[in-house]
Motif scaffolding. Structure first.
Motif, PDB file in Angstrom:
ATOM      1  N   LEU A   1      -1.717  -1.804   4.244  1.00 56.83           N
ATOM      2  CA  LEU A   1      -1.474  -0.441   3.480  1.00 56.83           C
ATOM      3  C   LEU A   1      -1.188  -0.802   2.068  1.00 56.83           C
ATOM      4  O   LEU A   1      -0.230  -1.746   1.718  1.00 56.83           O
ATOM      5  CB  LEU A   1      -0.652   0.306   4.290  1.00 56.83           C
ATOM      6  N   TYR A   2      -1.538   0.177   1.272  1.00 61.04           N
ATOM      7  CA  TYR A   2      -0.926   0.210  -0.306  1.00 61.04           C
ATOM      8  C   TYR A   2       0.605   0.945  -0.151  1.00 61.04           C
ATOM      9  O   TYR A   2       0.636   2.013   0.223  1.00 61.04           O
ATOM     10  CB  TYR A   2      -1.409   1.003  -1.106  1.00 61.04           C
ATOM     11  N   GLU A   3       1.758   0.158  -0.284  1.00 63.25           N
ATOM     12  CA  GLU A   3       3.064   0.684  -0.052  1.00 63.25           C
ATOM     13  C   GLU A   3       3.533   1.418  -1.315  1.00 63.25           C
ATOM     14  O   GLU A   3       3.650   0.790  -2.442  1.00 63.25           O
ATOM     15  CB  GLU A   3       4.056  -0.592   0.404  1.00 63.25           C
ATOM     16  N   ASP A   4       3.768   2.606  -1.324  1.00 59.19           N
ATOM     17  CA  ASP A   4       4.289   3.467  -2.271  1.00 59.19           C
ATOM     18  C   ASP A   4       5.390   4.231  -1.850  1.00 59.19           C
ATOM     19  O   ASP A   4       4.948   5.364  -1.083  1.00 59.19           O
ATOM     20  CB  ASP A   4       3.225   4.059  -3.154  1.00 59.19           C
ATOM     21  N   PRO A   5       6.641   4.370  -1.994  1.00 57.40           N
ATOM     22  CA  PRO A   5       7.637   5.150  -1.350  1.00 57.40           C
ATOM     23  C   PRO A   5       7.336   6.475  -1.909  1.00 57.40           C
ATOM     24  O   PRO A   5       7.702   7.523  -1.135  1.00 57.40           O
ATOM     25  CB  PRO A   5       8.835   4.704  -1.958  1.00 57.40           C
ATOM     26  N   ASP A   6       6.501   6.671  -3.067  1.00 58.84           N
ATOM     27  CA  ASP A   6       6.521   8.238  -3.470  1.00 58.84           C
ATOM     28  C   ASP A   6       5.242   8.707  -3.331  1.00 58.84           C
ATOM     29  O   ASP A   6       4.983   9.901  -3.919  1.00 58.84           O
ATOM     30  CB  ASP A   6       6.987   8.114  -5.158  1.00 58.84           C
ATOM     31  N   ASP A   7       4.500   8.044  -2.770  1.00 57.45           N
ATOM     32  CA  ASP A   7       3.028   8.518  -2.471  1.00 57.45           C
ATOM     33  C   ASP A   7       2.713   8.723  -1.030  1.00 57.45           C
ATOM     34  O   ASP A   7       2.666   7.535  -0.303  1.00 57.45           O
ATOM     35  CB  ASP A   7       2.173   7.873  -3.272  1.00 57.45           C
ATOM     36  N   ALA A   8       2.396   9.624  -0.521  1.00 54.41           N
ATOM     37  CA  ALA A   8       2.093  10.265   0.590  1.00 54.41           C
ATOM     38  C   ALA A   8       0.564  10.133   1.033  1.00 54.41           C
ATOM     39  O   ALA A   8       0.046  10.413   2.288  1.00 54.41           O
ATOM     40  CB  ALA A   8       2.574  11.296   1.359  1.00 54.41           C
ATOM     41  N   THR A   9      -0.202   9.614   0.088  1.00 54.78           N
ATOM     42  CA  THR A   9      -1.769   9.747   0.393  1.00 54.78           C
ATOM     43  C   THR A   9      -1.993   8.781   1.434  1.00 54.78           C
ATOM     44  O   THR A   9      -1.746   7.521   1.597  1.00 54.78           O
ATOM     45  CB  THR A   9      -2.378   9.244  -1.192  1.00 54.78           C
ATOM     46  N   VAL A  10      -2.983   9.280   2.215  1.00 53.20           N
ATOM     47  CA  VAL A  10      -3.647   8.469   3.196  1.00 53.20           C
ATOM     48  C   VAL A  10      -4.724   7.750   2.797  1.00 53.20           C
ATOM     49  O   VAL A  10      -5.680   8.142   2.381  1.00 53.20           O
ATOM     50  CB  VAL A  10      -4.054   9.269   4.406  1.00 53.20           C
ATOM     51  N   THR A  11      -4.215   6.329   2.541  1.00 51.89           N
ATOM     52  CA  THR A  11      -5.579   5.715   2.142  1.00 51.89           C
ATOM     53  C   THR A  11      -6.217   4.860   3.180  1.00 51.89           C
ATOM     54  O   THR A  11      -6.107   5.019   4.200  1.00 51.89           O
ATOM     55  CB  THR A  11      -4.819   4.437   1.054  1.00 51.89           C
ATOM     56  N   ASP A  12      -7.415   4.363   2.579  1.00 54.82           N
ATOM     57  CA  ASP A  12      -8.428   3.481   3.637  1.00 54.82           C
ATOM     58  C   ASP A  12      -8.696   2.294   3.120  1.00 54.82           C
ATOM     59  O   ASP A  12      -9.762   2.162   2.570  1.00 54.82           O
ATOM     60  CB  ASP A  12      -9.611   4.361   3.767  1.00 54.82           C
ATOM     61  N   PRO A  13      -7.854   1.293   2.835  1.00 54.06           N
ATOM     62  CA  PRO A  13      -7.996  -0.072   2.115  1.00 54.06           C
ATOM     63  C   PRO A  13      -9.170  -0.809   2.726  1.00 54.06           C
ATOM     64  O   PRO A  13      -9.648  -1.375   2.051  1.00 54.06           O
ATOM     65  CB  PRO A  13      -6.514  -0.556   2.054  1.00 54.06           C
ATOM     66  N   LEU A  14      -9.165  -0.746   4.186  1.00 52.73           N
ATOM     67  CA  LEU A  14     -10.311  -1.636   4.633  1.00 52.73           C
ATOM     68  C   LEU A  14     -11.636  -0.807   4.248  1.00 52.73           C
ATOM     69  O   LEU A  14     -12.575  -1.530   4.138  1.00 52.73           O
ATOM     70  CB  LEU A  14     -10.134  -1.483   6.383  1.00 52.73           C
ATOM     71  N   GLY A  15     -11.739   0.237   4.459  1.00 51.62           N
ATOM     72  CA  GLY A  15     -12.859   0.910   3.894  1.00 51.62           C
ATOM     73  C   GLY A  15     -13.246   0.525   2.325  1.00 51.62           C
ATOM     74  O   GLY A  15     -14.411   0.283   2.026  1.00 51.62           O
ATOM     75  N   ASP A  16     -12.073   0.633   1.541  1.00 48.55           N
ATOM     76  CA  ASP A  16     -12.343   0.157   0.294  1.00 48.55           C
ATOM     77  C   ASP A  16     -12.802  -1.256   0.146  1.00 48.55           C
ATOM     78  O   ASP A  16     -13.718  -1.505  -0.643  1.00 48.55           O
ATOM     79  CB  ASP A  16     -11.085   0.259  -0.601  1.00 48.55           C
ATOM     80  N   TYR A  17     -12.329  -2.050   0.833  1.00 46.23           N
ATOM     81  CA  TYR A  17     -12.754  -3.472   0.747  1.00 46.23           C
ATOM     82  C   TYR A  17     -14.149  -3.750   1.045  1.00 46.23           C
ATOM     83  O   TYR A  17     -14.855  -4.463   0.488  1.00 46.23           O
ATOM     84  CB  TYR A  17     -11.744  -4.310   1.760  1.00 46.23           C
ATOM     85  N   LEU A  18     -14.555  -3.089   2.091  1.00 44.98           N
ATOM     86  CA  LEU A  18     -15.900  -3.430   2.750  1.00 44.98           C
ATOM     87  C   LEU A  18     -16.916  -2.891   1.686  1.00 44.98           C
ATOM     88  O   LEU A  18     -18.090  -3.364   1.498  1.00 44.98           O
ATOM     89  CB  LEU A  18     -16.223  -2.398   4.015  1.00 44.98           C
ATOM     90  N   ASP A  19     -16.485  -1.619   1.140  1.00 45.96           N
ATOM     91  CA  ASP A  19     -17.572  -0.976  -0.030  1.00 45.96           C
ATOM     92  C   ASP A  19     -17.472  -2.074  -1.055  1.00 45.96           C
ATOM     93  O   ASP A  19     -18.548  -2.291  -1.865  1.00 45.96           O
ATOM     94  CB  ASP A  19     -17.061   0.268  -0.308  1.00 45.96           C
ATOM     95  N   SER A  20     -16.373  -2.619  -1.643  1.00 50.07           N
ATOM     96  CA  SER A  20     -16.169  -3.575  -2.600  1.00 50.07           C
ATOM     97  C   SER A  20     -16.972  -4.897  -2.231  1.00 50.07           C
ATOM     98  O   SER A  20     -17.685  -5.329  -3.205  1.00 50.07           O
ATOM     99  CB  SER A  20     -14.786  -4.024  -2.866  1.00 50.07           C
ATOM    100  N   LEU A  21     -17.074  -5.121  -1.116  1.00 45.81           N
ATOM    101  CA  LEU A  21     -18.027  -6.339  -0.591  1.00 45.81           C
ATOM    102  C   LEU A  21     -19.575  -6.007  -1.224  1.00 45.81           C
ATOM    103  O   LEU A  21     -20.318  -6.948  -1.644  1.00 45.81           O
ATOM    104  CB  LEU A  21     -17.813  -6.733   0.663  1.00 45.81           C
ATOM    105  N   GLU A  22     -19.986  -5.194  -0.806  1.00 43.47           N
ATOM    106  CA  GLU A  22     -21.355  -4.801  -1.004  1.00 43.47           C
ATOM    107  C   GLU A  22     -21.529  -4.603  -2.470  1.00 43.47           C
ATOM    108  O   GLU A  22     -22.646  -5.127  -2.772  1.00 43.47           O
ATOM    109  CB  GLU A  22     -21.628  -3.481  -0.153  1.00 43.47           C
TER     110      GLU A  22
END
Length: 344
Positions: free
Chosen positions: A216-237
């Motif tokens: 996960l992208y750790e940021d104490p001031d940001d409650a955004t629900v990220t999807d880093p694995l989805g980002d990674y898979l898209d970036s691979l393609e």
């Protein structure tokens, strides 16, 4: 003896050691330009690593004081650690993607005590046992590494050519391993005329024999629900479509056939997601899931700090499964547990 490798076409690499790390080293690339050498990544901030970098630069016919610029693939200390020393020695500029620049700025401005408190809260929410959380409550500030990484002074803009006189190096945004990870596409004919389109400095995004950590992208001031694995898979393609003749990664060794390696990684992650669903036939917290996942060693043998990383990776996989509708949080559970969705 300096660990320098000649890759041809004005590109060389130096094996800069990472202390006490199974990866062993970071491959720092030295790229000739009309204004002087430019580094892609710098290695870990350690005296032995600095000495190795200096020896490698000498073997390349240059020195730290002659470096024109530093391009950082991502903010992790085995890539960005020595940037400040290179800049102090040479006055070189340092470039990084804006998303990772913000992480560097936050690291420089966050009090260690606040970071430990945040991590304690995160581990509690993940279901970690008290004996694991307790050291966080009493951690001394000096035990937190990377308090003052170099603040970059140039921003890498995805899709644009970097300002390297005499070279065509284009930034490709590949989030996943970090929010601002970039690969760098050298849009020049391969010096050995290998088939494909130029060469790709892939950082940690695409490696020949291992998969990068996706947490996960750790940021104490940001409650955004990220999807880093989805980002990674898209970036691979996205990288596969470039079809580079050769990949120059930050660890291990250079390799060809990026599309094939991408297919392997996509299949690996799909297999892993499917395996996690089998574990989620009963509700599990992220910690419990991490305990049951397959790692490169038994859970009992995983060091303390690495367990935190493993739990972060378990959470990243859970977020992906939830986003795909293949898993869901159990209403009312505290700490939150997750279970495979019905019909999956």
């Amino acid at each position: 003896m300096a660990q320098m490798t000649e890759h041809g076409g004005g590109v060389r690499s130096i094996r800069v050691p990472i202390p006490d790390n199974p990866l062993g080293y970071t491959l720092v690339y030295v790229v000739d330009t009309d204004r002087g050498p430019v580094l892609i990544d710098t290695g870990w901030d350690d005296p032995a690593s600095w000495d190795t970098l200096a020896e490698g630069l000498a073997a390349c016919g240059t020195a730290a004081g002659e470096i024109h610029g530093v391009v950082i693939t991502h903010h992790h200390p085995d890539h960005h650690g020595l940037s400040a020393k290179v800049r102090k020695a040479s006055g070189a500029w340092i470039a990084m993607h804006a998303a990772d620049i913000s992480i560097v700025r936050r690291a420089r401005g966050t009090e260690p005590g606040r970071w430990f408190a945040y991590m304690t809260t995160k581990l509690e929410a993940a279901g970690a046992p008290e004996e694991h959380i307790a050291p966080m409550r009493t951690a001394r500030p000096r035990t937190l590494p990377g308090l003052a990484p170099a603040l970059p002074d140039r921003e890498i803009v995805p899709g644009e050519l970097l300002a390297l006189p005499g070279r065509r190096l284009r930034a490709i945004w590949t989030p996943g391993h970090t929010p601002g990870h970039v690969c760098l596409h050298l849009e020049e004919e391969h010096p050995a005329q290998l088939p494909g389109h130029g060469r790709l400095f892939s950082g940690d995004h695409l490696l020949p024999g291992i998969t990068p950590h996706i947490g996960l992208y750790e940021d104490p001031d940001d409650a955004t629900v990220t999807d880093p694995l989805g980002d990674y898979l898209d970036s691979l393609e996205r990288v596969a479509r470039l079809d580079p003749a050769e990949v120059l990664p930050a660890h291990q060794h250079a390799f060809a056939d990026a599309p094939f390696r991408v297919r392997e990684l996509l299949a690996h992650h799909e297999e892993r997601l499917t395996g996690l669903l089998a574990l989620l036939t009963t509700p599990l917290t992220p910690w419990q899931l991490a305990e049951r996942m397959e790692w490169n060693r038994p859970w009992d043998d995983i060091p303390y700090g690495s367990r935190n990383i493993a739990v972060s990776e378990a959470e990243a996989h859970l977020r992906r499964l939830v986003k795909l509708g293949r898993a869901e949080a159990v209403t009312g559970s505290d700490p939150v547990t997750y279970v495979a969705s019905e019909g999956v």
